[in-house]
Enzyme design. Structure first.
Site, short mmCIF file in Angstrom:
data_model
loop_
_atom_site.label_atom_id
_atom_site.label_comp_id
_atom_site.label_asym_id
_atom_site.label_seq_id
_atom_site.Cartn_x
_atom_site.Cartn_y
_atom_site.Cartn_z
N HIS A 272 -26.63 62.42 -33.30
CA HIS A 272 -27.27 63.37 -32.39
C HIS A 272 -27.77 64.60 -33.16
CE1 HIS A 272 -25.26 61.73 -28.48
NE2 HIS A 272 -26.04 60.86 -29.08
N GLU B 21 -27.13 67.76 -32.99
CA GLU B 21 -26.13 68.73 -33.46
C GLU B 21 -25.50 68.26 -34.77
OE1 GLU B 21 -26.51 67.37 -30.57
OE2 GLU B 21 -26.00 68.67 -28.89
N ARG C 135 -51.00 55.10 -22.81
CA ARG C 135 -50.26 53.84 -22.73
C ARG C 135 -49.09 53.82 -23.72
NH1 ARG C 135 -55.01 49.16 -22.43
NH2 ARG C 135 -55.61 49.56 -20.27
N ASP D 15 -60.30 41.78 -13.32
CA ASP D 15 -60.67 42.50 -14.54
C ASP D 15 -60.18 41.84 -15.82
OD1 ASP D 15 -61.65 44.30 -12.79
OD2 ASP D 15 -60.29 45.95 -13.28
N GLU E 256 -51.96 51.55 -13.56
CA GLU E 256 -53.41 51.61 -13.83
C GLU E 256 -54.27 51.02 -12.70
OE1 GLU E 256 -55.21 50.74 -17.51
OE2 GLU E 256 -53.91 52.06 -18.65
N SER F 257 -49.80 52.84 -2.54
CA SER F 257 -48.45 52.53 -2.07
C SER F 257 -47.42 53.43 -2.78
CB SER F 257 -48.12 51.04 -2.24
OG SER F 257 -48.10 50.69 -3.59
#
Ligand code: AOF
Ligand code: ZN
Length: 337
Positions: free
Chosen positions: A50, A52, A190, A206, A283, A291
């Site tokens: 970590h 610290e 992304r 698409d 996307e 929604s």
């Protein structure tokens, strides 16, 4: 004043590991003796020491530690996880004062690190404005406090509010709305997310590749929100570089599937975290995106606005501009982006 300066340095240090620590937070730490930085460190990646620990290790003369203040962007931990507790380490080194940017929302810590330090006579000061420190780890905080992935919506629309022509088949070309600068920015975006989410309808119409072509980084995992009425099968789903995760009522053999009603977003969204997806870029298309808006599940949005008009077509979603909970983004004009 100087507390603020040293905590700002913690944020800078934490940012060096951006994109490398998930699901762990970005954390930076600084050791200050008589107003001078004598040690610095940050958490590099999950499983590694970590911030610290790195900061304490970097101090050339550890005898100065009892007279030093340690600044941490996040509360020092108190639990034995993949690494031992930082709060214990600080006490062992005789540190007398610790300044923290914000508390850790992880229930394994959540104030226990601060309490441990105080029980051992350490003065713990919390910074008055934790927002910047929480924002640094917006995904980590959302995951623990809201128990779901962090959600960003991204779309491009014409000046008059359409995302596309009305199309019924992949043979009809999509409307070209955003330009190359927006594409670079989208791919950069992304790279920051674990998952990239589209509807089965967008997949059929698409055939997006959903990868990173204009930016270096780790590509997000495609997530397809299925609908059994659309003809998506192993052929369409195998076109991605990464195996997609599918939310569907009817399981598709050979693919990771979450069995759920795709319309019930609040139900299946938290389950994405079981697959290591802690942040999602949504996307398309607008039905799926709305929604999320309706269920109040949007943390951030990126809207690209072209200077062209289309006249009619598929309307873009609208976000309430007065919503204070959602982070918006700049608008990009097609002539420049
Ligand atoms: C800190 N300093 O630099 C970080 C902290 O499995 P572990 O041992 O790596 O613990 C992970 C948890 O520790 C993580 O979920 C978060 O609560 C805290 N992260 N804490 O004191 C750090 N990265
Ligand atoms: Zn720790």
């Amino acid at each position: 004043m100087s507390d603020r300066k040293f905590l700002t340095r913690c944020l800078q240090l934490a940012n060096y590991a951006r994109g490398n620590t998930t699901p762990n937070p970005l954390v930076g730490a600084v050791v200050v003796h008589n107003g001078r930085i004598i040690g610095e460190g940050y958490h590099h990646r999950i499983g590694e020491p970590h911030a610290e620990v790195m900061a304490i290790r970097s101090v050339k003369d550890p005898s100065l530690l009892p007279e030093s203040t340690v600044y941490c962007s996040l509360e020092p931990c108190s639990h034995f996880g993949k690494t031992p507790p930082c709060s214990h380490l600080l006490v062992e080194h005789g540190v007398q004062r610790v300044v923290i940017g914000c508390l850790d929302p992880n229930p394994l810590v959540a104030g226990r690190g601060k309490a441990y330090l105080e029980q051992h006579g350490v003065i713990v000061d919390t910074y008055g404005a934790p927002e910047a420190f929480e924002a640094l780890n917006k995904v980590f905080f959302t995951n623990f406090l809201k128990k779901r992935p962090y959600i960003a919506l991204k779309w491009a629309r014409s000046r008059d509010g359409y995302v596309d022509h009305i199309r019924e088949s992949a043979e009809m070309p999509a409307a070209s709305i955003s330009g190359p600068l927006a594409a670079i920015n989208t791919h950069r975006l992304r790279a920051e997310y674990d998952g990239i989410l589209i509807s089965a309808k967008t997949l059929v119409l698409d055939r997006p590749r959903l990868n990173l072509r204009y930016f270096e980084g780790i590509a997000p995992r495609p997530i397809i929100i299925g609908s059994s009425s659309l003809k998506i099968g192993p052929k369409e789903l195998s076109a991605f570089e990464l195996s997609p995760l599918i939310v569907t009522k009817v399981l598709i053999p050979g693919f990771d599937c979450i069995q759920a009603d795709p319309r019930d977003v609040a139900n299946w969204l938290p389950k994405l975290m079981d697959y290591g997806v802690n942040s999602v870029l949504v996307e398309g298309g607008p039905t799926l995106q709305s929604s999320f808006v309706r269920a109040n599940l949007v943390d951030e949005y990126h809207e690209y606005v072209s200077s062209d008009t289309i006249g009619h077509g598929v309307p873009a979603i609208e976000i309430n501009p007065n919503s204070t909970l959602i982070l918006g983004s700049g608008q990009y004009n097609k002539s420049i982006g």
